[in-house]
Enzyme design. Structure first.
Site, mmCIF file in Angstrom:
data_model
loop_
_atom_site.group_PDB
_atom_site.id
_atom_site.type_symbol
_atom_site.label_atom_id
_atom_site.label_comp_id
_atom_site.label_asym_id
_atom_site.label_seq_id
_atom_site.Cartn_x
_atom_site.Cartn_y
_atom_site.Cartn_z
ATOM 1 N N GLY A 1 0.778 -1.412 0.061
ATOM 2 C CA GLY A 1 -0.024 -0.015 0.040
ATOM 3 C C GLY A 1 0.900 1.225 0.022
ATOM 4 N N HIS B 1 2.333 4.604 -5.107
ATOM 5 C CA HIS B 1 2.922 5.581 -5.743
ATOM 6 C C HIS B 1 2.996 4.853 -7.512
ATOM 7 C CE1 HIS B 1 6.494 2.732 -5.634
ATOM 8 N NE2 HIS B 1 6.544 3.045 -4.328
ATOM 9 N N GLY C 1 5.224 3.553 -8.871
ATOM 10 C CA GLY C 1 5.822 2.307 -9.262
ATOM 11 C C GLY C 1 4.938 1.121 -8.985
ATOM 12 N N HIS C 2 3.883 1.337 -8.029
ATOM 13 C CA HIS C 2 2.733 0.243 -7.928
ATOM 14 C C HIS C 2 1.931 0.465 -8.882
ATOM 15 C CE1 HIS C 2 3.943 1.309 -3.457
ATOM 16 N NE2 HIS C 2 4.050 -0.113 -3.539
ATOM 17 N N ARG D 1 8.552 4.428 1.652
ATOM 18 C CA ARG D 1 9.130 4.948 2.905
ATOM 19 C C ARG D 1 9.988 6.376 2.498
ATOM 20 N NH1 ARG D 1 10.441 -1.129 3.684
ATOM 21 N NH2 ARG D 1 9.740 -1.372 5.534
HETATM 22 P P1 AMP Z 1 5.802 -2.699 -1.399
HETATM 23 O O1 AMP Z 1 4.221 -2.083 -1.407
HETATM 24 O O2 AMP Z 1 6.755 -1.711 -1.106
HETATM 25 O O3 AMP Z 1 5.900 -3.826 -0.839
HETATM 26 O O4 AMP Z 1 5.938 -2.911 -3.152
HETATM 27 C C1 AMP Z 1 5.110 -3.501 -3.882
HETATM 28 C C2 AMP Z 1 5.788 -3.790 -5.492
HETATM 29 O O5 AMP Z 1 5.973 -2.717 -5.862
HETATM 30 C C3 AMP Z 1 6.864 -4.908 -5.051
HETATM 31 O O6 AMP Z 1 7.049 -5.551 -6.280
HETATM 32 C C4 AMP Z 1 7.958 -3.670 -5.397
HETATM 33 O O7 AMP Z 1 9.315 -4.129 -5.783
HETATM 34 C C5 AMP Z 1 7.162 -2.814 -5.969
HETATM 35 N N1 AMP Z 1 7.863 -1.238 -6.235
HETATM 36 C C6 AMP Z 1 8.133 -0.524 -5.230
HETATM 37 N N2 AMP Z 1 8.571 0.361 -5.676
HETATM 38 C C7 AMP Z 1 8.753 0.456 -6.936
HETATM 39 C C8 AMP Z 1 9.290 1.378 -7.822
HETATM 40 N N3 AMP Z 1 9.926 2.655 -7.722
HETATM 41 N N4 AMP Z 1 9.305 0.853 -9.239
HETATM 42 C C9 AMP Z 1 8.696 -0.127 -9.511
HETATM 43 N N5 AMP Z 1 8.431 -1.312 -8.646
HETATM 44 C C10 AMP Z 1 8.171 -0.807 -7.385
#
Ligand code: AMP
Length: 284
Positions: free
Chosen positions: A31, A34, A36-37, A187
């Protein structure tokens, strides 16, 4: 879009979809979305008939002194994004729903989990593997998408899926960045303005190192020494957790960069621990 909180409901719906012949793409997340998600979700949308997004701040992947209780959350905003992307299901379980009080089964890939982030986060990848395995079992996903920012996680999930012959395609997606190069991360919200201003030097330094390799540098220790020097005047608010040059698949450290290698780092800045990486391509 269905918003489900109970594992058994997710499993029943996904079983039905698979029985009807549909493919399912899964995007596991914690959650505070951004871009990336969003990229993972939008790409997942193109790869399968049904898109399932899970949003679960998984307690078992946090260490005792880590940021589980303060991890940023915004369920309303996140739900709106998942809906906007056109997902079929958002799964937001509670920890109690994912882990029975007598939960006793763990999945781990020790070989790939001990180096890099595993040095300071010894239980982290065991928590990741266990929750990803459970999400794959619940959703029967035919494709699951992960970001390359968390390269070690992606490599470990790939190995777990191969070793256990799980019938799912693991798709890695390039890191999405701010205009100044900082890798997007939930973060980053922890950074003070001064820390935020310095943080782009993490990626700039990695690019500097990749440039050296393209010009002929093959010695990994010398490259790392040069990068630490590069960072010493620019990342004054950062404390190095690790910097390593490894084989991209085995994650074993390499001394000499032949063909391609991965340079990965973790840097603590204030309350944040930022990770990033870059592929190194040797000059032929
Ligand atoms: P998280 O919510 O941080 O556990 O991330 C969920 C998914 O989003 C994971 O597969 C991460 O590798 C991916 N993710 C997080 N940050 C980025 C980013 N800047 N670019 C691409 N994927 C990302």
């Amino acid at each position: 879009m269905q918003i489900l909180t109970q594992a058994q409901h997710v499993q029943a719906q996904c079983q039905q979809w698979r029985a009807e012949g549909h493919s399912i793409a899964l995007v596991p997340t914690m959650g505070f979305y951004h871009a990336g998600h969003e990229d993972l979700m939008r790409h997942g949308r193109t790869l399968a008939d049904k898109l399932v997004v899970s949003l679960f701040v998984n307690p078992t992947q946090f260490g005792p002194n880590e940021d589980l209780s303060t991890y940023p959350r915004d369920l309303a905003k996140d739900t709106a994004l998942v809906e906007n992307v056109g997902a079929d299901m958002l799964f937001t379980p509670s920890p109690e729903d994912m882990y029975a009080p007598d939960h006793a089964t763990w999945v781990s890939v020790p070989d790939l989990s001990q180096g890099l982030c595993g040095v300071t986060r010894p239980e982290h990848f065991r928590g990741v593997c266990t929750v990803v395995m459970k999400l794959l079992m619940l959703t029967q996903a035919t494709t699951a998408l992960f970001g390359e920012k968390d390269w070690q996680q992606l490599a470990i999930v790939r190995r777990m899926v191969r070793d256990c012959a799980i019938p799912v395609d693991i798709v890695g997606r390039p890191t999405v960045r701010e205009a100044d190069g900082l890798a997007l991360s939930s973060r980053n919200a922890y950074l003070s303005p001064a820390e935020r201003a310095e943080a782009p030097h993490i990626q700039a330094g990695l690019q500097w190192a990749a440039g050296k390799v393209e010009k002929g540098e093959t010695n990994a220790p010398a490259l790392m020494k040069g990068l630490l020097h590069y960072w010493s005047s620019r990342l004054t608010l950062g404390r190095l957790d690790y910097l390593a040059v490894v084989d991209p698949v085995s994650l074993k450290p390499v001394d000499s960069i032949e063909k391609t290698a991965l340079m990965a780092c973790a840097i603590r800045m204030g309350k944040a621990r930022l990770i990033d990486n870059i592929r190194l391509h040797a000059k032929h």
